[in-house]
Scaffold this motif. Structure first.
Motif, PDB file in Angstrom:
ATOM      1  N   LEU A  34      -6.871 -11.361  -8.122  1.00 17.50           N
ATOM      2  CA  LEU A  34      -7.498 -10.500  -7.118  1.00 17.50           C
ATOM      3  C   LEU A  34      -8.615  -9.669  -7.731  1.00 17.50           C
ATOM      4  O   LEU A  34      -9.670  -9.467  -7.116  1.00 17.50           O
ATOM      5  N   ASP A  35      -8.396  -9.185  -8.938  1.00 16.90           N
ATOM      6  CA  ASP A  35      -9.383  -8.349  -9.604  1.00 16.90           C
ATOM      7  C   ASP A  35     -10.666  -9.128  -9.888  1.00 16.90           C
ATOM      8  O   ASP A  35     -11.773  -8.607  -9.761  1.00 16.90           O
ATOM      9  N   HIS A  47       0.826  -1.208   0.000  1.00 17.43           N
ATOM     10  CA  HIS A  47       0.000   0.000   0.000  1.00 17.43           C
ATOM     11  C   HIS A  47       0.861   1.261   0.000  1.00 17.43           C
ATOM     12  O   HIS A  47       0.574   2.235  -0.708  1.00 17.43           O
ATOM     13  N   ARG A  48       1.920   1.248   0.807  1.00 16.91           N
ATOM     14  CA  ARG A  48       2.781   2.432   0.912  1.00 16.91           C
ATOM     15  C   ARG A  48       3.747   2.557  -0.257  1.00 16.91           C
ATOM     16  O   ARG A  48       4.402   3.581  -0.401  1.00 16.91           O
ATOM     17  N   GLY A  49       3.820   1.515  -1.061  1.00 15.69           N
ATOM     18  CA  GLY A  49       4.715   1.553  -2.206  1.00 15.69           C
ATOM     19  C   GLY A  49       4.189   2.400  -3.343  1.00 15.69           C
ATOM     20  O   GLY A  49       4.822   2.461  -4.400  1.00 15.69           O
ATOM     21  N   VAL A  80       0.429  -7.322  -3.523  1.00 19.45           N
ATOM     22  CA  VAL A  80      -0.413  -6.877  -4.637  1.00 19.45           C
ATOM     23  C   VAL A  80      -1.734  -6.316  -4.125  1.00 19.45           C
ATOM     24  O   VAL A  80      -2.230  -5.302  -4.620  1.00 19.45           O
ATOM     25  N   ALA A  81      -2.322  -6.957  -3.115  1.00 19.35           N
ATOM     26  CA  ALA A  81      -3.583  -6.466  -2.551  1.00 19.35           C
ATOM     27  C   ALA A  81      -3.414  -5.063  -1.990  1.00 19.35           C
ATOM     28  O   ALA A  81      -4.276  -4.200  -2.175  1.00 19.35           O
ATOM     29  N   LYS A 134      -4.870  -1.400  -3.610  1.00 18.95           N
ATOM     30  CA  LYS A 134      -5.814  -0.721  -2.712  1.00 18.95           C
ATOM     31  C   LYS A 134      -7.093  -1.540  -2.496  1.00 18.95           C
ATOM     32  O   LYS A 134      -8.193  -1.010  -2.427  1.00 18.95           O
ATOM     33  N   MET A 135      -6.923  -2.844  -2.387  1.00 17.60           N
ATOM     34  CA  MET A 135      -8.059  -3.705  -2.071  1.00 17.60           C
ATOM     35  C   MET A 135      -8.634  -3.306  -0.718  1.00 17.60           C
ATOM     36  O   MET A 135      -7.882  -2.908   0.191  1.00 17.60           O
TER      37      MET A 135
END
Length: 223
Positions: free
Chosen positions: A111-112, A84-86, A135-136, A140-141
Motif C-alpha cells: 500500500l505504501d 481506522h478506528r483501531g 491495513v488501509a 489512514k490511506m
C-alpha cells in the motif's frame, strides 16, 4: 447414495434468492472481517454462476454480479472503518500461519509503495483482499482514493468470475450427465474449503494475540 445425489439436484434447482443470500454473505465477510481470510470467495462466485445457468437467464447472473459488487464495496468500507478506528493497531497472532507480522508487512509495504493500484489489484489476491481494507484504514490511506480503487476492483472482479461460471454452465448443460457431476465436484471443493478454512481460523484464534501498529510494521520491514 440417492439422498446424496438428491442434495446436488436440490442445489442445481435452488432459487436465485438462496444463491444470492449465500454469495452476498460470503463476499461481505471476506471483504470486511478477518474470518473472510479463510473463505473460498473466488470459487464460490464461479459455482454460483454455474448454478444460475441451470435455471435462470443471463439477466439473473448479471443482477447477481451487480449485487455482489455492492456487497464487496460495503465489506471493504466496513473493513476500512474497523482498521481506522483501531487506532492503527491490528491484531495478529504470534507464530500465526496467516495472521502474522510478515503478511501484515507485505500488505503495508504494498500500500505504501503502490497505493491506489495496490488496492485495485488486491481484489484478485484472496488473502490480500481481506487484509487490505484493514491495513488501509489503519494506515489512514486517503478514504476517497481507497473507495474509488476498491469500487473499480469490485466492478471488474464480481462479473468476471460469476459470468465465467454462468457461460461455462451453459456449455456444460449440453451434456446431460455433466452438470450434476460438475456441481458435485464444485460443491465438495467449496465445502472442503470452508471446512479447512474454519479449522485454520480456529487454530489461528487459539494462538496468543499480538498487537502491532502499522508504522512499527513498516519500519521493521524497511530496516
Amino acid at each position: 447414495m440417492s439422498t446424496f445425489a438428491g442434495g446436488f439436484e436440490a442445489l442445481e434447482t435452488a432459487g436465485p434468492l438462496v444463491v444470492w443470500a449465500i454469495v452476498f454473505t460470503f463476499v461481505f465477510l471476506e471483504c470486511a472481517l478477518i474470518v473472510g481470510l479463510f473463505l473460498p470467495g473466488d470459487s464460490l462466485l464461479i459455482t454460483a454462476g454455474i448454478v444460475l445457468s441451470s435455471h435462470a437467464g443471463s439477466e439473473q447472473a448479471w443482477a447477481l454480479s451487480a449485487g455482489t459488487m455492492i456487497a464487496a464495496v460495503a465489506g471493504n468500507q466496513v473493513g476500512y472503518v474497523i482498521g481506522h478506528r483501531g487506532g492503527s493497531k491490528l491484531l495478529v497472532r504470534k507464530e500465526g500461519k496467516y495472521l502474522n507480522t510478515h503478511n501484515l508487512h507485505r500488505v503495508n509495504v504494498m500500500l505504501d509503495r503502490h497505493g491506489f493500484w495496490a488496492v485495485l489489484i488486491s481484489r484478485w489476491i484472496p488473502w490480500v483482499r481481506t487484509f487490505c481494507p484493514l491495513v488501509a484504514g489503519a494506515a489512514k490511506m486517503d478514504h476517497r482514493k481507497y473507495t474509488i480503487a476498491s469500487t473499480l476492483g469490485a466492478i471488474v472482479w464480481a462479473p468476471v468470475l460469476i459470468m465465467v461460471g454462468y457461460y461455462a454452465g451453459t456449455f456444460i448443460e449440453r451434456v446431460s450427465w455433466l452438470m450434476p457431476t460438475v456441481l458435485a465436484v464444485m460443491v465438495v471443493v467449496l465445502l472442503a474449503g470452508i471446512g479447512v478454512g474454519v479449522w485454520h481460523y480456529r487454530q489461528e484464534m487459539a494462538k496468543e494475540p499480538e498487537s502491532v501498529t502499522v508504522d512499527e510494521v513498516h519500519s521493521a520491514h524497511m530496516r
